[in-house]
Design a protein around this motif. Structure first.
Motif, PDB file in Angstrom:
ATOM      1  N   ALA A  85      14.853  80.027  69.022  1.00 20.01           N
ATOM      2  CA  ALA A  85      15.846  80.626  69.922  1.00 20.01           C
ATOM      3  C   ALA A  85      17.264  80.476  69.416  1.00 20.01           C
ATOM      4  O   ALA A  85      18.150  81.232  69.824  1.00 20.01           O
ATOM      5  CB  ALA A  85      15.719  80.000  71.310  1.00 20.01           C
ATOM      6  N   GLY A  86      17.503  79.483  68.536  1.00 30.54           N
ATOM      7  CA  GLY A  86      18.862  79.213  68.096  1.00 30.54           C
ATOM      8  C   GLY A  86      19.529  78.194  68.998  1.00 30.54           C
ATOM      9  O   GLY A  86      18.968  77.761  70.011  1.00 30.54           O
ATOM     10  N   PRO A  87      20.745  77.779  68.661  1.00 29.57           N
ATOM     11  CA  PRO A  87      21.410  76.695  69.395  1.00 29.57           C
ATOM     12  C   PRO A  87      22.022  77.081  70.733  1.00 29.57           C
ATOM     13  O   PRO A  87      22.433  76.212  71.493  1.00 29.57           O
ATOM     14  CB  PRO A  87      22.504  76.239  68.415  1.00 29.57           C
ATOM     15  CG  PRO A  87      22.808  77.463  67.607  1.00 29.57           C
ATOM     16  CD  PRO A  87      21.521  78.211  67.477  1.00 29.57           C
ATOM     17  N   ASP A  88      22.093  78.365  71.045  1.00 27.73           N
ATOM     18  CA  ASP A  88      22.738  78.811  72.276  1.00 27.73           C
ATOM     19  C   ASP A  88      21.871  78.464  73.488  1.00 27.73           C
ATOM     20  O   ASP A  88      20.781  79.015  73.654  1.00 27.73           O
ATOM     21  CB  ASP A  88      22.990  80.316  72.224  1.00 27.73           C
ATOM     22  CG  ASP A  88      23.874  80.802  73.361  1.00 27.73           C
ATOM     23  OD1 ASP A  88      24.169  79.998  74.280  1.00 27.73           O
ATOM     24  OD2 ASP A  88      24.272  81.985  73.352  1.00 27.73           O
ATOM     25  N   THR A  89      22.352  77.558  74.344  1.00 27.37           N
ATOM     26  CA  THR A  89      21.574  77.159  75.531  1.00 27.37           C
ATOM     27  C   THR A  89      21.559  78.240  76.606  1.00 27.37           C
ATOM     28  O   THR A  89      20.783  78.136  77.564  1.00 27.37           O
ATOM     29  CB  THR A  89      22.133  75.855  76.127  1.00 27.37           C
ATOM     30  OG1 THR A  89      23.535  76.006  76.381  1.00 27.37           O
ATOM     31  CG2 THR A  89      21.926  74.696  75.166  1.00 27.37           C
TER      32      THR A  89
ATOM     33  N   LYS B 250      15.210  79.206  58.486  1.00 25.64           N
ATOM     34  CA  LYS B 250      15.525  79.155  59.913  1.00 25.64           C
ATOM     35  C   LYS B 250      16.475  78.002  60.231  1.00 25.64           C
ATOM     36  O   LYS B 250      17.396  78.146  61.038  1.00 25.64           O
ATOM     37  CB  LYS B 250      14.236  79.026  60.736  1.00 25.64           C
ATOM     38  CG  LYS B 250      13.366  80.281  60.752  1.00 25.64           C
ATOM     39  CD  LYS B 250      12.142  80.094  61.617  1.00 25.64           C
ATOM     40  CE  LYS B 250      11.266  81.335  61.623  1.00 25.64           C
ATOM     41  NZ  LYS B 250      11.954  82.498  62.246  1.00 25.64           N
ATOM     42  N   ILE B 251      16.247  76.840  59.606  1.00 26.76           N
ATOM     43  CA  ILE B 251      17.107  75.681  59.854  1.00 26.76           C
ATOM     44  C   ILE B 251      18.512  75.943  59.325  1.00 26.76           C
ATOM     45  O   ILE B 251      19.506  75.598  59.989  1.00 26.76           O
ATOM     46  CB  ILE B 251      16.496  74.418  59.213  1.00 26.76           C
ATOM     47  CG1 ILE B 251      15.242  74.002  59.986  1.00 26.76           C
ATOM     48  CG2 ILE B 251      17.501  73.266  59.209  1.00 26.76           C
ATOM     49  CD1 ILE B 251      14.523  72.800  59.405  1.00 26.76           C
ATOM     50  N   ASP B 252      18.618  76.553  58.142  1.00 26.77           N
ATOM     51  CA  ASP B 252      19.938  76.885  57.591  1.00 26.77           C
ATOM     52  C   ASP B 252      20.681  77.843  58.520  1.00 26.77           C
ATOM     53  O   ASP B 252      21.893  77.693  58.759  1.00 26.77           O
ATOM     54  CB  ASP B 252      19.794  77.513  56.200  1.00 26.77           C
ATOM     55  CG  ASP B 252      19.346  76.496  55.152  1.00 26.77           C
ATOM     56  OD1 ASP B 252      19.498  75.284  55.410  1.00 26.77           O
ATOM     57  OD2 ASP B 252      18.846  76.917  54.091  1.00 26.77           O
ATOM     58  N   SER B 253      19.942  78.834  59.050  1.00 25.20           N
ATOM     59  CA  SER B 253      20.554  79.789  59.974  1.00 25.20           C
ATOM     60  C   SER B 253      20.976  79.088  61.269  1.00 25.20           C
ATOM     61  O   SER B 253      22.060  79.353  61.810  1.00 25.20           O
ATOM     62  CB  SER B 253      19.563  80.916  60.281  1.00 25.20           C
ATOM     63  OG  SER B 253      20.071  81.782  61.287  1.00 25.20           O
ATOM     64  N   TYR B 254      20.110  78.204  61.756  1.00 26.48           N
ATOM     65  CA  TYR B 254      20.405  77.454  62.987  1.00 26.48           C
ATOM     66  C   TYR B 254      21.653  76.603  62.805  1.00 26.48           C
ATOM     67  O   TYR B 254      22.569  76.624  63.644  1.00 26.48           O
ATOM     68  CB  TYR B 254      19.204  76.587  63.339  1.00 26.48           C
ATOM     69  CG  TYR B 254      19.350  75.791  64.617  1.00 26.48           C
ATOM     70  CD1 TYR B 254      18.817  76.261  65.816  1.00 26.48           C
ATOM     71  CD2 TYR B 254      20.018  74.558  64.642  1.00 26.48           C
ATOM     72  CE1 TYR B 254      18.930  75.540  66.989  1.00 26.48           C
ATOM     73  CE2 TYR B 254      20.149  73.835  65.807  1.00 26.48           C
ATOM     74  CZ  TYR B 254      19.608  74.320  66.982  1.00 26.48           C
ATOM     75  OH  TYR B 254      19.750  73.598  68.134  1.00 26.48           O
ATOM     76  N   ASN B 255      21.703  75.839  61.725  1.00 30.63           N
ATOM     77  CA  ASN B 255      22.830  74.923  61.495  1.00 30.63           C
ATOM     78  C   ASN B 255      24.148  75.672  61.294  1.00 30.63           C
ATOM     79  O   ASN B 255      25.211  75.158  61.644  1.00 30.63           O
ATOM     80  CB  ASN B 255      22.546  74.040  60.281  1.00 30.63           C
ATOM     81  CG  ASN B 255      21.433  73.035  60.546  1.00 30.63           C
ATOM     82  OD1 ASN B 255      21.092  72.773  61.698  1.00 30.63           O
ATOM     83  ND2 ASN B 255      20.855  72.490  59.490  1.00 30.63           N
ATOM     84  N   SER B 256      24.076  76.886  60.755  1.00 31.09           N
ATOM     85  CA  SER B 256      25.302  77.665  60.557  1.00 31.09           C
ATOM     86  C   SER B 256      25.907  78.120  61.878  1.00 31.09           C
ATOM     87  O   SER B 256      27.106  78.396  61.968  1.00 31.09           O
ATOM     88  CB  SER B 256      25.006  78.883  59.674  1.00 31.09           C
ATOM     89  OG  SER B 256      24.149  79.802  60.352  1.00 31.09           O
ATOM     90  N   ARG B 257      25.068  78.174  62.938  1.00 30.31           N
ATOM     91  CA  ARG B 257      25.549  78.600  64.263  1.00 30.31           C
ATOM     92  C   ARG B 257      25.795  77.434  65.204  1.00 30.31           C
ATOM     93  O   ARG B 257      26.375  77.619  66.272  1.00 30.31           O
ATOM     94  CB  ARG B 257      24.528  79.551  64.897  1.00 30.31           C
ATOM     95  CG  ARG B 257      24.435  80.910  64.210  1.00 30.31           C
ATOM     96  CD  ARG B 257      23.338  81.746  64.816  1.00 30.31           C
ATOM     97  NE  ARG B 257      22.006  81.252  64.431  1.00 30.31           N
ATOM     98  CZ  ARG B 257      20.887  81.549  65.083  1.00 30.31           C
ATOM     99  NH1 ARG B 257      20.930  82.300  66.174  1.00 30.31           N
ATOM    100  NH2 ARG B 257      19.733  81.080  64.670  1.00 30.31           N
ATOM    101  N   GLU B 258      25.359  76.231  64.829  1.00 31.01           N
ATOM    102  CA  GLU B 258      25.534  75.054  65.672  1.00 31.01           C
ATOM    103  C   GLU B 258      26.942  74.503  65.501  1.00 31.01           C
ATOM    104  O   GLU B 258      27.373  74.161  64.404  1.00 31.01           O
ATOM    105  CB  GLU B 258      24.497  73.983  65.297  1.00 31.01           C
ATOM    106  CG  GLU B 258      24.719  72.637  65.958  1.00 31.01           C
ATOM    107  CD  GLU B 258      24.799  72.726  67.466  1.00 31.01           C
ATOM    108  OE1 GLU B 258      25.778  72.191  68.013  1.00 31.01           O
ATOM    109  OE2 GLU B 258      23.917  73.336  68.082  1.00 31.01           O
ATOM    110  N   LYS B 259      27.685  74.430  66.605  1.00 33.68           N
ATOM    111  CA  LYS B 259      29.107  74.063  66.552  1.00 33.68           C
ATOM    112  C   LYS B 259      29.382  72.629  67.001  1.00 33.68           C
ATOM    113  O   LYS B 259      30.520  72.183  66.961  1.00 33.68           O
ATOM    114  CB  LYS B 259      29.925  75.026  67.441  1.00 33.68           C
ATOM    115  CG  LYS B 259      29.727  76.505  67.113  1.00 33.68           C
ATOM    116  CD  LYS B 259      30.096  76.835  65.685  1.00 33.68           C
ATOM    117  CE  LYS B 259      29.927  78.334  65.409  1.00 33.68           C
ATOM    118  NZ  LYS B 259      30.225  78.671  64.001  1.00 33.68           N
TER     119      LYS B 259
END
Length: 265
Positions: free
Chosen positions: A195-199, A61-70
């Protein structure tokens, strides 16, 4: 917990590197249901949905999150399975907050040494926080909602009871914006990870803790006096608005009467 802040246009931007460490035990509780049979089914369902993720699942989950965090605000996993990351909290407080009067702003030294400036004076004053202020917090996966609220109040040197405030999660569903009050034992960073990084998908909002009836006993005498002063000012403003409105109506009616009287019958 590290605190950074940014405010909407009209307010200056404050970027600070302040770190407050929080340690807490994890707690889980379930809502009681009158029916025993239903209670067992509900608890079983909740346990299944809240099954603690494995270390491998967290890493994925963290790897997926960090790949989408810009914005270079990724999460970091520790060997013990805990992780750290960032959340943003929008301040939506409609009432004034109470702060110490006549003391200097908090310095980096005060933050590192955990100096409690509020304890240096008994004088208090109240003011409104900017409605659209945003605080960025660096927290752990074990940091609870209660600790996030306390950290925010400490950052602003607010001396009000933390129970007067609540943290909400704001989500978008079916074209609507929905708010859900979080339990004081919830862990915001875990919700952020899911939820991911999208606010736009999920964001956090600090608001007054609305419990129906106002618990006036929770307020101090200076706070109550300040509320009266604010209400009196708002009352005078409303009175002036109504007077101006009807003064314009009266003026237009008088003009219409003069015009009608000046015309031949």
């Amino acid at each position: 917990m590290t605190v950074d802040s940014s405010m909407s246009s009209g307010y200056c931007s404050l970027d600070e590197e302040l770190e407050d460490c929080f340690f807490t035990a994890k707690t889980t509780f379930f809502r009681s249901v009158q029916s025993k049979h239903l209670s067992k089914n509900v608890c079983k369902s909740v346990e299944e949905t809240r099954r603690p993720p494995t270390l491998q699942e967290i890493k994925q989950k963290i790897d997926s999150y960090n790949s989408r965090e810009k914005n270079c605000l990724g999460m970091k996993l520790s060997e013990d399975g805990t992780y750290t990351g960032f959340i943003k909290v929008h301040l939506k407080l409609r009432r004034p907050v109470t702060v110490p009067a006549g003391i200097r702003p908090q310095s980096i030294y005060d933050a590192i040494k955990e100096v409690n400036l509020a304890a240096t004076t008994d004088k208090r004053t109240s003011f409104y926080l900017p409605l659209d202020a945003i605080k960025q917090l660096h927290i752990s996966s074990t940091t609870t909602v209660s600790e996030v609220i306390q950290g925010l109040l400490k950052k602003f040197m607010v001396v009000d009871n933390p129970q007067k405030f609540a943290l909400f999660k704001r989500i978008h569903k079916d074209g609507q914006v929905l708010f859900q009050k979080l339990s004081v034992a919830d862990c915001p960073l875990y919700l952020r990870l899911l939820a991911g990084p999208d606010t736009d998908v999920l964001s956090f909002v600090l608001k007054e803790n609305e419990t129906g009836e106002v618990e006036w006993d929770a307020f101090s005498i200076p706070e109550l006096q300040n509320f009266l002063t604010i209400l009196e000012k708002e009352e005078q403003d409303k009175i002036q608005q109504v007077q101006k409105k009807y003064d314009k109506f009266r003026q237009k009616l008088e003009e219409a009467l003069r015009e009608s009287q000046g015309k031949p019958g």
